[in-house]
Design a protein around this motif. Structure first.
Motif, PDB file in Angstrom:
ATOM      1  N   ASP A 177       0.898  -1.144   0.047  1.00 56.20           N
ATOM      2  CA  ASP A 177       0.106  -0.028  -0.085  1.00 56.20           C
ATOM      3  C   ASP A 177       0.817   1.193  -0.005  1.00 56.20           C
ATOM      4  OD1 ASP A 177      -1.900   1.921   0.286  1.00 56.20           O
ATOM      5  OD2 ASP A 177      -2.367   1.147   2.338  1.00 56.20           O
ATOM      6  N   SER A 196      -0.067   4.293  -0.042  1.00 53.32           N
ATOM      7  CA  SER A 196      -0.823   5.405   0.664  1.00 53.32           C
ATOM      8  C   SER A 196      -0.133   5.645   2.043  1.00 53.32           C
ATOM      9  CB  SER A 196      -2.157   5.421   1.014  1.00 53.32           C
ATOM     10  OG  SER A 196      -2.466   4.115   1.700  1.00 53.32           O
ATOM     11  N   GLU A 197       0.444   4.495   2.548  1.00 54.83           N
ATOM     12  CA  GLU A 197       1.030   4.440   4.128  1.00 54.83           C
ATOM     13  C   GLU A 197       2.174   3.927   3.945  1.00 54.83           C
ATOM     14  OE1 GLU A 197      -1.487   2.594   6.872  1.00 54.83           O
ATOM     15  OE2 GLU A 197      -3.441   3.524   6.323  1.00 54.83           O
ATOM     16  N   ASN A 198       3.068   3.934   2.821  1.00 53.20           N
ATOM     17  CA  ASN A 198       4.451   3.737   2.815  1.00 53.20           C
ATOM     18  C   ASN A 198       5.489   4.446   2.800  1.00 53.20           C
ATOM     19  OD1 ASN A 198       6.961   2.329   1.681  1.00 53.20           O
ATOM     20  ND2 ASN A 198       5.935   1.141   0.356  1.00 53.20           N
ATOM     21  N   SER A 199       5.962   4.940   4.023  1.00 51.65           N
ATOM     22  CA  SER A 199       6.953   5.813   4.293  1.00 51.65           C
ATOM     23  C   SER A 199       8.247   5.564   3.529  1.00 51.65           C
ATOM     24  CB  SER A 199       7.281   6.125   5.614  1.00 51.65           C
ATOM     25  OG  SER A 199       7.507   4.992   6.229  1.00 51.65           O
ATOM     26  N   TYR A 245       8.502   4.456   0.537  1.00 54.00           N
ATOM     27  CA  TYR A 245       8.264   4.650  -0.835  1.00 54.00           C
ATOM     28  C   TYR A 245       8.486   6.116  -0.712  1.00 54.00           C
ATOM     29  CZ  TYR A 245       5.798   5.626  -5.156  1.00 54.00           C
ATOM     30  OH  TYR A 245       5.241   6.090  -6.244  1.00 54.00           O
ATOM     31  N   ASP A 246       7.604   6.883   0.164  1.00 55.39           N
ATOM     32  CA  ASP A 246       7.623   8.522   0.018  1.00 55.39           C
ATOM     33  C   ASP A 246       9.189   8.938   0.206  1.00 55.39           C
ATOM     34  OD1 ASP A 246       4.988   8.501  -0.075  1.00 55.39           O
ATOM     35  OD2 ASP A 246       4.663   8.764   2.063  1.00 55.39           O
TER      36      ASP A 246
END
Length: 155
Positions: free
Chosen positions: A39, A41-44, A46-47
């Protein structure tokens, strides 16, 4: 336009090659690895990888601009009559009699450990166009200093 030595220009080109051929693929791989962890949207992770890639691309773009705007100084045409870019200046601080030597270079080549100061620094600006024997009074953050120019060379 930034004036620089051939050596400084070659270092920028090598740094750009390193970023494009080694660091960029690493950044892409880090993004792919983080993406595979689910996910977004909650993958720090990835960010963080996307942000690192953005910083890398910004650095690459700035290097490309610096290389495109670079003007290589023809060292054989430089004179030791007065201080200019690429001049190595031996001087004496008239306040404490300390002797120092600096080479005035482009911002991208500045390295205080090597005695290379950027042409944009207050000291370099104060020395420009001065001749041997001149005393330059230079405003620095802690006040002002007087530097006597003892010798100008091109190395």
């Amino acid at each position: 336009m930034a004036y620089m030595s051939q050596e400084g220009y070659e270092k920028l080109v090598a740094q750009l090659r390193q970023l494009e051929s080694v660091e960029r693929p690493k950044a892409s791989a880090a993004i792919a690895e983080a993406r595979d962890k689910g996910d977004l949207s909650e993958n720090s992770e990835y960010d963080a990888a996307k942000e690192a890639q953005a910083h890398l691309e910004d650095k690459i773009n700035k290097l490309k601009v610096a290389i495109a705007e670079a003007k290589i100084v023809d060292m054989s045409r430089l004179s030791t009559d007065a201080v200019q870019i690429m001049s190595t200046v031996q001087m004496t601080n008239m306040g404490n009699k300390a002797r120092m030597t600096y080479t005035i270079v482009s911002e991208s080549e500045a390295n205080l450990k090597e005695g290379k100061i950027a042409i944009t620094t207050p000291i370099a600006q104060g020395l420009l166009n001065k001749k041997v024997g001149d005393v330059a009074e230079i405003k620095i953050p802690s006040g002002s200093i007087k530097l006597r120019i003892d010798k100008i060379t091109i190395e």
